[in-house]
Design a protein around this motif. Sequence first.
Motif, mmCIF file in Angstrom:
data_model
loop_
_atom_site.group_PDB
_atom_site.id
_atom_site.type_symbol
_atom_site.label_atom_id
_atom_site.label_comp_id
_atom_site.label_asym_id
_atom_site.label_seq_id
_atom_site.Cartn_x
_atom_site.Cartn_y
_atom_site.Cartn_z
ATOM 1 N N GLU A 49 49.427 43.418 52.175
ATOM 2 C CA GLU A 49 48.522 43.367 51.036
ATOM 3 C C GLU A 49 47.821 42.005 51.042
ATOM 4 O OE1 GLU A 49 49.289 44.580 46.527
ATOM 5 O OE2 GLU A 49 49.744 42.459 46.856
ATOM 6 N N ILE A 50 46.505 42.019 51.150
ATOM 7 C CA ILE A 50 45.725 40.777 51.137
ATOM 8 C C ILE A 50 45.519 40.341 49.696
ATOM 9 C CG2 ILE A 50 43.536 39.700 51.739
ATOM 10 C CD1 ILE A 50 43.316 41.622 54.081
ATOM 11 N N ASN A 51 46.014 39.153 49.368
ATOM 12 C CA ASN A 51 45.941 38.648 48.000
ATOM 13 C C ASN A 51 44.739 37.751 47.744
ATOM 14 O OD1 ASN A 51 48.418 39.884 47.168
ATOM 15 N ND2 ASN A 51 49.515 38.319 48.309
ATOM 16 N N GLY A 52 44.218 37.103 48.795
ATOM 17 C CA GLY A 52 43.136 36.145 48.619
ATOM 18 C C GLY A 52 41.882 36.760 48.025
ATOM 19 N N THR A 53 41.698 38.060 48.221
ATOM 20 C CA THR A 53 40.522 38.744 47.695
ATOM 21 C C THR A 53 40.548 38.837 46.175
ATOM 22 O OG1 THR A 53 41.736 40.756 48.276
ATOM 23 C CG2 THR A 53 39.931 40.105 49.723
ATOM 24 N N TYR A 54 41.697 38.626 45.578
ATOM 25 C CA TYR A 54 41.803 38.634 44.115
ATOM 26 C C TYR A 54 41.158 37.392 43.514
ATOM 27 C CZ TYR A 54 44.107 38.532 39.488
ATOM 28 O OH TYR A 54 44.372 38.468 38.138
ATOM 29 N N TYR A 55 41.298 36.275 44.223
ATOM 30 C CA TYR A 55 40.851 34.990 43.693
ATOM 31 C C TYR A 55 39.408 34.655 44.048
ATOM 32 C CZ TYR A 55 45.810 34.487 42.837
ATOM 33 O OH TYR A 55 47.093 34.702 42.398
ATOM 34 N N GLY A 56 38.904 35.181 45.145
ATOM 35 C CA GLY A 56 37.535 34.875 45.539
ATOM 36 C C GLY A 56 37.116 35.689 46.749
ATOM 37 N N SER A 57 35.844 35.683 47.044
ATOM 38 C CA SER A 57 35.308 36.453 48.160
ATOM 39 C C SER A 57 35.729 35.853 49.490
ATOM 40 C CB SER A 57 33.782 36.501 48.085
ATOM 41 O OG SER A 57 33.359 37.198 46.936
ATOM 42 N N GLN A 58 35.992 36.707 50.439
ATOM 43 C CA GLN A 58 36.262 36.300 51.808
ATOM 44 C C GLN A 58 34.996 36.561 52.643
ATOM 45 O OE1 GLN A 58 39.495 34.977 52.345
ATOM 46 N NE2 GLN A 58 39.545 35.257 50.130
ATOM 47 N N THR A 81 38.921 41.894 43.238
ATOM 48 C CA THR A 81 38.550 40.682 42.518
ATOM 49 C C THR A 81 39.003 40.699 41.065
ATOM 50 O OG1 THR A 81 36.681 39.380 41.709
ATOM 51 C CG2 THR A 81 36.256 41.705 42.165
ATOM 52 N N ARG A 82 39.546 39.611 40.618
ATOM 53 C CA ARG A 82 39.993 39.477 39.225
ATOM 54 C C ARG A 82 38.821 39.487 38.245
ATOM 55 N NH1 ARG A 82 41.514 32.992 38.921
ATOM 56 N NH2 ARG A 82 39.847 32.285 40.313
ATOM 57 N N TYR A 83 37.626 39.200 38.737
ATOM 58 C CA TYR A 83 36.469 39.161 37.846
ATOM 59 C C TYR A 83 36.072 40.559 37.361
ATOM 60 C CZ TYR A 83 36.346 34.432 39.594
ATOM 61 O OH TYR A 83 36.710 33.142 39.919
ATOM 62 N N ALA A 84 36.600 41.587 38.018
ATOM 63 C CA ALA A 84 36.341 42.951 37.554
ATOM 64 C C ALA A 84 37.346 43.381 36.493
ATOM 65 C CB ALA A 84 36.393 43.924 38.728
ATOM 66 N N THR A 85 38.564 42.872 36.581
ATOM 67 C CA THR A 85 39.633 43.345 35.690
ATOM 68 C C THR A 85 39.936 42.392 34.541
ATOM 69 O OG1 THR A 85 41.253 42.367 37.213
ATOM 70 C CG2 THR A 85 40.737 44.712 37.497
ATOM 71 N N ASN A 86 39.684 41.111 34.731
ATOM 72 C CA ASN A 86 39.975 40.128 33.672
ATOM 73 C C ASN A 86 38.750 39.963 32.763
ATOM 74 O OD1 ASN A 86 42.386 39.864 34.921
ATOM 75 N ND2 ASN A 86 42.120 37.758 35.595
ATOM 76 N N ARG A 87 38.434 41.009 32.042
ATOM 77 C CA ARG A 87 37.279 40.988 31.150
ATOM 78 C C ARG A 87 37.605 41.838 29.922
ATOM 79 N NH1 ARG A 87 32.286 42.235 33.092
ATOM 80 N NH2 ARG A 87 32.718 41.367 35.170
ATOM 81 N N ARG A 88 36.911 41.543 28.838
ATOM 82 C CA ARG A 88 37.187 42.247 27.580
ATOM 83 C C ARG A 88 36.721 43.689 27.634
ATOM 84 N NH1 ARG A 88 34.849 43.133 22.577
ATOM 85 N NH2 ARG A 88 32.888 42.147 23.215
ATOM 86 N N ILE A 89 35.510 43.912 28.188
ATOM 87 C CA ILE A 89 34.956 45.259 28.259
ATOM 88 C C ILE A 89 34.903 45.686 29.729
ATOM 89 C CG2 ILE A 89 32.987 46.734 27.721
ATOM 90 C CD1 ILE A 89 32.307 44.802 25.448
ATOM 91 N N LEU A 90 35.791 46.570 30.118
ATOM 92 C CA LEU A 90 35.875 46.996 31.510
ATOM 93 C C LEU A 90 34.665 47.811 31.934
ATOM 94 C CD1 LEU A 90 39.638 48.015 31.642
ATOM 95 C CD2 LEU A 90 38.592 45.933 32.556
ATOM 96 N N ALA A 91 34.044 48.492 30.997
ATOM 97 C CA ALA A 91 32.881 49.328 31.319
ATOM 98 C C ALA A 91 31.718 48.509 31.856
ATOM 99 C CB ALA A 91 32.439 50.104 30.074
ATOM 100 N N GLU A 92 31.759 47.189 31.667
ATOM 101 C CA GLU A 92 30.678 46.322 32.145
ATOM 102 C C GLU A 92 30.959 45.726 33.520
ATOM 103 O OE1 GLU A 92 30.307 43.461 29.019
ATOM 104 O OE2 GLU A 92 29.382 44.875 27.606
ATOM 105 N N ALA A 93 31.986 46.230 34.211
ATOM 106 C CA ALA A 93 32.407 45.642 35.486
ATOM 107 C C ALA A 93 31.615 46.148 36.692
ATOM 108 C CB ALA A 93 33.895 45.897 35.711
ATOM 109 N N GLY A 94 30.684 47.065 36.475
ATOM 110 C CA GLY A 94 29.968 47.684 37.593
ATOM 111 C C GLY A 94 29.380 46.720 38.608
ATOM 112 N N PRO A 95 28.567 45.743 38.186
ATOM 113 C CA PRO A 95 27.978 44.813 39.159
ATOM 114 C C PRO A 95 29.032 44.023 39.947
ATOM 115 C CG PRO A 95 26.788 44.716 37.080
ATOM 116 C CD PRO A 95 28.019 45.534 36.830
ATOM 117 N N THR A 96 30.121 43.652 39.291
ATOM 118 C CA THR A 96 31.187 42.912 39.972
ATOM 119 C C THR A 96 31.869 43.785 41.016
ATOM 120 O OG1 THR A 96 31.558 41.630 37.965
ATOM 121 C CG2 THR A 96 33.279 41.560 39.623
ATOM 122 N N ILE A 97 32.105 45.044 40.689
ATOM 123 C CA ILE A 97 32.706 45.976 41.643
ATOM 124 C C ILE A 97 31.787 46.165 42.846
ATOM 125 C CG2 ILE A 97 33.383 48.392 41.956
ATOM 126 C CD1 ILE A 97 34.319 48.339 39.000
#
Length: 270
Positions: A49-58, A81-97
Amino acid sequence: MAAKQKASAKIRIGVGGWTYEPWRGAFYPKGLVQKRELEYASANLTSIEINGTYYGSQKPESFAKWHDETPDDFVFSLKATRYATNRRILAEAGPTIERFFKSGVTKLKAKLGPINWQFATTKRFVPDDFAAFLKLLPKSVEGLAIRHAVEVRNDSFRTPEFIALAREHGVAVVIAGDSEYPQIADVTAPFVYARIMGTTDGEPAGYSSSALDLWAKRAKTWAAGGSPPDLETAAPPQPGEGGREVFLYVISGAKERNPAAAMALIERVS
């Protein structure tokens, strides 16, 4: 090496990452140069399991390099990426995903395994918002089929409504083993994703022989299409339809023991 060659193709077992100084001289042979550590790890484990992708782009070049340094049948799981999941409104994560999947992950080609979307312990289950998030997860990217798993760490997710939602979208619920996190062992996808976190310094293989036997038995049950009756679920189990691919990672705990635990489990599922 023999253990890896005999391991069931449906059960993949490994650890989180491969760069960890205490593994040098313990898991990695003394004198092995760092640039060959992935090559060595992938020859003795069946997944990482690659963990570095959670903290930033490779870099795309990194994914391509990892693809080329590992055996043909090896598979990587990625923490998204944590920037998709660590947010108040998950429905707004599209661009990050979208940015995550454009970062080069597809350079892993057929070695790209499930994507683990990990949520904070404070993130509560809001049905409509979580449903909107699951709809944003792509089924395929650049011709590659994409599998998703969600690692939820709040008791509010321990509900049949969440399980039904995960099953509707074919998304796996990450099963937490031997940890302080809520255990939701419902099977909700055509594959199973488990992270076990109970290794200790006092055991050379991280776990006792009986504990390793038990986890190997659970992995075999999942692979055969069943559900281990001794794990906590949030909804009634559904009968399996044939075999499943299982991804089991030995994470956290006494991290220096994790490769030994993973290899011991690979021996047991052979």
